[in-house]
Design an enzyme around this catalytic site. Structure first.
Site, PDB file in Angstrom:
ATOM      1  N   TYR A 148       0.838  -1.203   0.000  1.00 26.87           N
ATOM      2  CA  TYR A 148       0.000   0.000   0.000  1.00 26.87           C
ATOM      3  C   TYR A 148       0.874   1.254   0.000  1.00 26.87           C
ATOM      4  CZ  TYR A 148      -3.732   3.185   1.631  1.00 26.87           C
ATOM      5  OH  TYR A 148      -4.645   4.208   1.768  1.00 26.87           O
ATOM      6  N   VAL A 191     -12.042   2.997  13.709  1.00 27.28           N
ATOM      7  CA  VAL A 191     -13.305   3.630  14.123  1.00 27.28           C
ATOM      8  C   VAL A 191     -14.470   2.670  13.906  1.00 27.28           C
ATOM      9  CG1 VAL A 191     -14.928   5.509  13.696  1.00 27.28           C
ATOM     10  CG2 VAL A 191     -12.473   5.987  13.757  1.00 27.28           C
ATOM     11  N   GLY A 208      -1.970  -3.505  20.772  1.00 26.91           N
ATOM     12  CA  GLY A 208      -0.849  -2.978  21.554  1.00 26.91           C
ATOM     13  C   GLY A 208      -1.372  -2.338  22.826  1.00 26.91           C
ATOM     14  N   THR A 213      -0.943   7.008  18.337  1.00 29.74           N
ATOM     15  CA  THR A 213      -1.917   8.078  18.066  1.00 29.74           C
ATOM     16  C   THR A 213      -2.305   8.132  16.590  1.00 29.74           C
ATOM     17  OG1 THR A 213      -0.283   9.811  17.560  1.00 29.74           O
ATOM     18  CG2 THR A 213      -0.890   9.508  19.885  1.00 29.74           C
ATOM     19  N   ASP A 276       3.159  -0.844  12.568  1.00 29.49           N
ATOM     20  CA  ASP A 276       2.037   0.062  12.882  1.00 29.49           C
ATOM     21  C   ASP A 276       2.635   1.418  13.310  1.00 29.49           C
ATOM     22  OD1 ASP A 276      -1.095  -0.625  13.672  1.00 29.49           O
ATOM     23  OD2 ASP A 276      -0.307   1.093  14.761  1.00 29.49           O
TER      24      ASP A 276
HETATM   25  P1  NAD Z   1     -12.674   1.858   0.252  1.00 31.81           P
HETATM   26  O1  NAD Z   1     -11.987   0.535   0.344  1.00 31.81           O
HETATM   27  O2  NAD Z   1     -14.007   2.003   0.877  1.00 31.81           O
HETATM   28  O3  NAD Z   1     -12.801   2.310  -1.268  1.00 31.81           O
HETATM   29  C1  NAD Z   1     -11.933   1.926  -2.287  1.00 31.81           C
HETATM   30  C2  NAD Z   1     -12.767   1.649  -3.529  1.00 31.81           C
HETATM   31  O4  NAD Z   1     -11.883   1.283  -4.615  1.00 31.81           O
HETATM   32  C3  NAD Z   1     -13.722   0.467  -3.352  1.00 31.81           C
HETATM   33  O5  NAD Z   1     -15.004   0.808  -3.827  1.00 31.81           O
HETATM   34  C4  NAD Z   1     -13.095  -0.651  -4.171  1.00 31.81           C
HETATM   35  O6  NAD Z   1     -14.031  -1.591  -4.640  1.00 31.81           O
HETATM   36  C5  NAD Z   1     -12.418   0.143  -5.269  1.00 31.81           C
HETATM   37  N1  NAD Z   1     -11.303  -0.557  -5.924  1.00 31.81           N
HETATM   38  C6  NAD Z   1     -10.285  -1.233  -5.342  1.00 31.81           C
HETATM   39  N2  NAD Z   1      -9.457  -1.740  -6.270  1.00 31.81           N
HETATM   40  C7  NAD Z   1      -9.968  -1.358  -7.480  1.00 31.81           C
HETATM   41  C8  NAD Z   1      -9.584  -1.592  -8.830  1.00 31.81           C
HETATM   42  N3  NAD Z   1      -8.472  -2.287  -9.130  1.00 31.81           N
HETATM   43  N4  NAD Z   1     -10.351  -1.079  -9.820  1.00 31.81           N
HETATM   44  C9  NAD Z   1     -11.471  -0.368  -9.535  1.00 31.81           C
HETATM   45  N5  NAD Z   1     -11.885  -0.133  -8.283  1.00 31.81           N
HETATM   46  C10 NAD Z   1     -11.156  -0.625  -7.272  1.00 31.81           C
HETATM   47  O7  NAD Z   1     -11.654   2.932   0.847  1.00 31.81           O
HETATM   48  P2  NAD Z   1     -11.811   4.497   1.104  1.00 31.81           P
HETATM   49  O8  NAD Z   1     -11.590   4.741   2.532  1.00 31.81           O
HETATM   50  O9  NAD Z   1     -13.024   5.014   0.461  1.00 31.81           O
HETATM   51  O10 NAD Z   1     -10.522   5.039   0.339  1.00 31.81           O
HETATM   52  C11 NAD Z   1     -10.608   5.671  -0.932  1.00 31.81           C
HETATM   53  C12 NAD Z   1      -9.225   6.174  -1.319  1.00 31.81           C
HETATM   54  O11 NAD Z   1      -8.749   7.114  -0.363  1.00 31.81           O
HETATM   55  C13 NAD Z   1      -8.188   5.067  -1.434  1.00 31.81           C
HETATM   56  O12 NAD Z   1      -7.353   5.320  -2.546  1.00 31.81           O
HETATM   57  C14 NAD Z   1      -7.403   5.222  -0.148  1.00 31.81           C
HETATM   58  O13 NAD Z   1      -6.079   4.784  -0.293  1.00 31.81           O
HETATM   59  C15 NAD Z   1      -7.481   6.715   0.103  1.00 31.81           C
HETATM   60  N6  NAD Z   1      -7.333   7.022   1.537  1.00 31.81           N
HETATM   61  C16 NAD Z   1      -8.350   6.793   2.428  1.00 31.81           C
HETATM   62  C17 NAD Z   1      -8.157   7.057   3.767  1.00 31.81           C
HETATM   63  C18 NAD Z   1      -9.235   6.848   4.794  1.00 31.81           C
HETATM   64  O14 NAD Z   1      -8.981   7.042   5.973  1.00 31.81           O
HETATM   65  N7  NAD Z   1     -10.442   6.498   4.432  1.00 31.81           N
HETATM   66  C19 NAD Z   1      -6.905   7.544   4.224  1.00 31.81           C
HETATM   67  C20 NAD Z   1      -5.896   7.726   3.285  1.00 31.81           C
HETATM   68  C21 NAD Z   1      -6.117   7.491   1.947  1.00 31.81           C
HETATM   69  N1  UDP Z   2      -6.447  -0.509  15.847  1.00 31.86           N
HETATM   70  C1  UDP Z   2      -6.862  -0.972  17.075  1.00 31.86           C
HETATM   71  N2  UDP Z   2      -7.938  -1.818  17.118  1.00 31.86           N
HETATM   72  C2  UDP Z   2      -8.637  -2.177  16.018  1.00 31.86           C
HETATM   73  C3  UDP Z   2      -8.214  -1.677  14.753  1.00 31.86           C
HETATM   74  C4  UDP Z   2      -7.109  -0.847  14.710  1.00 31.86           C
HETATM   75  O1  UDP Z   2      -6.277  -0.646  18.108  1.00 31.86           O
HETATM   76  O2  UDP Z   2      -9.614  -2.939  16.151  1.00 31.86           O
HETATM   77  C5  UDP Z   2      -5.295   0.429  15.799  1.00 31.86           C
HETATM   78  C6  UDP Z   2      -4.224   0.093  14.769  1.00 31.86           C
HETATM   79  O3  UDP Z   2      -3.276  -0.803  15.306  1.00 31.86           O
HETATM   80  C7  UDP Z   2      -3.640   1.461  14.480  1.00 31.86           C
HETATM   81  C8  UDP Z   2      -4.830   2.413  14.637  1.00 31.86           C
HETATM   82  O4  UDP Z   2      -5.793   1.700  15.393  1.00 31.86           O
HETATM   83  O5  UDP Z   2      -2.673   1.798  15.446  1.00 31.86           O
HETATM   84  C9  UDP Z   2      -5.440   2.837  13.306  1.00 31.86           C
HETATM   85  O6  UDP Z   2      -5.695   1.665  12.543  1.00 31.86           O
HETATM   86  P1  UDP Z   2      -6.434   1.685  11.148  1.00 31.86           P
HETATM   87  O7  UDP Z   2      -6.351   0.297  10.608  1.00 31.86           O
HETATM   88  O8  UDP Z   2      -7.781   2.294  11.295  1.00 31.86           O
HETATM   89  O9  UDP Z   2      -5.603   2.693  10.246  1.00 31.86           O
HETATM   90  P2  UDP Z   2      -4.033   2.925   9.977  1.00 31.86           P
HETATM   91  O10 UDP Z   2      -3.210   2.029  10.859  1.00 31.86           O
HETATM   92  O11 UDP Z   2      -3.869   2.605   8.545  1.00 31.86           O
HETATM   93  O12 UDP Z   2      -3.836   4.337  10.333  1.00 31.86           O
END
Ligand code: NAD
Ligand code: UDP
Ligand code: UDP
Length: 316
Positions: A148, A191, A208, A213, A276
């Protein structure tokens, strides 16, 4: 005829963020093409848009070429939760890298403006806190999160090379943890996990000791930031951080969720996943200066809306 003059592609449009983005775009009168392979997204997320004349859905995998005529592209396709992006890590990298190449090739051919949904994960486990855009990050290239993190980093590279080489109008946003209605209940992010566990009266699982944070941005704020970035001045490419600068330990988050739900669930501890990040908080000075953007929804209010969504979903 309706004034559907701006044709916009949203890849990943059936996902959590994508569905909210499609909704905002349709509301303002754009002609929206939602492109998704439904890996983590679902038709349910966009069902309410199906009858809108400005909305169209295509099942398509962005690792394959896409030939359409459009004015703007929001590239969100990519699973975002560690559980999902680690399920098929090779496909995750392909989605970020081949997906970016195809969408950039499309943007180049039709001269469309294109925005990349990048991530705070490009900073890895950061030694600079809060994270500023000029920080290059500390990312493990061969770990479980690398498919990723490195996929997203390479996508950023491609965006900036297409800009330099082909004068494309690119926009890169680095999204920090975002939450809200339409997160997948089993998607494994913190969340949704905590809220679903608290609503079901199950143990709330802190990985953990819970001192790590994160900063949590409510989805409506995030979408507003993305739209402002897409419409920002031509020569501003970013990358720009979008997130809420409030910073909480996972223990604090768990306690907040239990309070909002009114749950008697116990807090339990489970092993911390490898790599993490210890801490994460955006510096949003650039977004404030360039986009006039900052979040407006507090964590308490955002959690209330999220809990209401999951309560209805789980009782339905
Ligand atoms: P999500 O998993 O709900 O949405 C991703 C969408 O992309 C899904 O609908 C999935 O079916 C589609 N998808 C995956 N692979 C695909 C492919 N090869 N072709 C077409 N569609 C495909 O996740 P999200 O939280 O909505 O995230 C959307 C974007 O924002 C992602 O690129 C993610 O990396 C980025 N992002 C999200 C967060 C967050 O906290 N939600 C944080 C950082 C970045
Ligand atoms: N986490 C947790 N319990 C859960 C899921 C996640 O304590 O049930 C922790 C995880 O280890 C991380 C933080 O929450 O430290 C955020 O995790 P998330 O997967 O939401 O996003 P990311 O690590 O990609 O920021
Ligand atoms: N591409 C696409 N739709 C288009 C134009 C291009 O999906 O409308 C894909 C095409 O498959 C190509 C990629 O985008 O592999 C990169 O295109 P570019 O023109 O930059 O490179 P080239 O075609 O020269 O490899």
């Amino acid at each position: 005829m309706a004034s559907l003059d701006r044709r916009v592609v949203v890849t990943g449009g059936a996902g959590f963020l994508g569905s909210h983005l499609c909704e905002r775009l349709v509301k303002r009168g754009d002609d929206v093409l939602c492109v998704d392979n439904f890996f983590t997204g679902s038709k349910r997320n966009i069902q309410h848009l199906a009858r809108e004349p400005g909305f169209e859905l295509v099942r398509h995998d962005v690792t394959f070429p896409l030939y359409v005529e459009v004015d703007q592209i929001f590239n969100l396709a990519c699973p975002a939760s560690p559980v999902h992006y680690q399920f098929d890590p090779v496909q995750t990298t392909k989605t970020s890298v081949h997906g970016a190449i195809n969408m950039l090739g499309l943007a180049k051919r039709v001269k469309a403006r294109i925005l990349q949904a990048s991530t705070s994960e490009v900073y890895g486990d950061p030694e600079v806190h809060p994270q500023v855009e000029s920080y290059w990050g500390r990312v493990n290239p061969i770990g479980r999160r690398s498919c990723y993190d490195e996929g997203k980093r390479c996508a950023e590279t491609l965006f900036f090379d297409y800009q330099r080489q082909h004068a494309l109008e690119v926009k890169v946003v680095r999204i920090f943890n975002t939450y809200g209605p339409r997160m997948h209940p089993n998607d494994g992010r913190v969340v949704s996990n905590f809220v679903v566990q608290a609503l079901r009266g199950e143990d709330v699982t802190i990985y953990g000791d819970g001192s790590q944070t994160r900063s949590f941005c409510y989805v409506d704020d995030l979408i507003e930031g993305m739209l402002r970035m897409m419409d920002s001045e031509k020569d501003f490419h970013g990358p720009v951080n979008l997130g809420n600068p409030g910073e909480y330990t996972m223990l604090e988050l768990a306690e907040k969720v239990l309070r909002v739900v009114g749950s008697t669930s116990r807090i339990v501890h489970a092993p911390l996943p490898l790599d993490d990040p210890r801490q994460r908080r955006p510096d949003i000075g650039l977004a404030k200066a360039k986009l006039g953007w900052q979040p407006t929804v507090s964590l308490d209010d955002g959690l209330k809306a999220t809990v209401a969504y999951f309560r209805a979903l789980l009782s339905g």
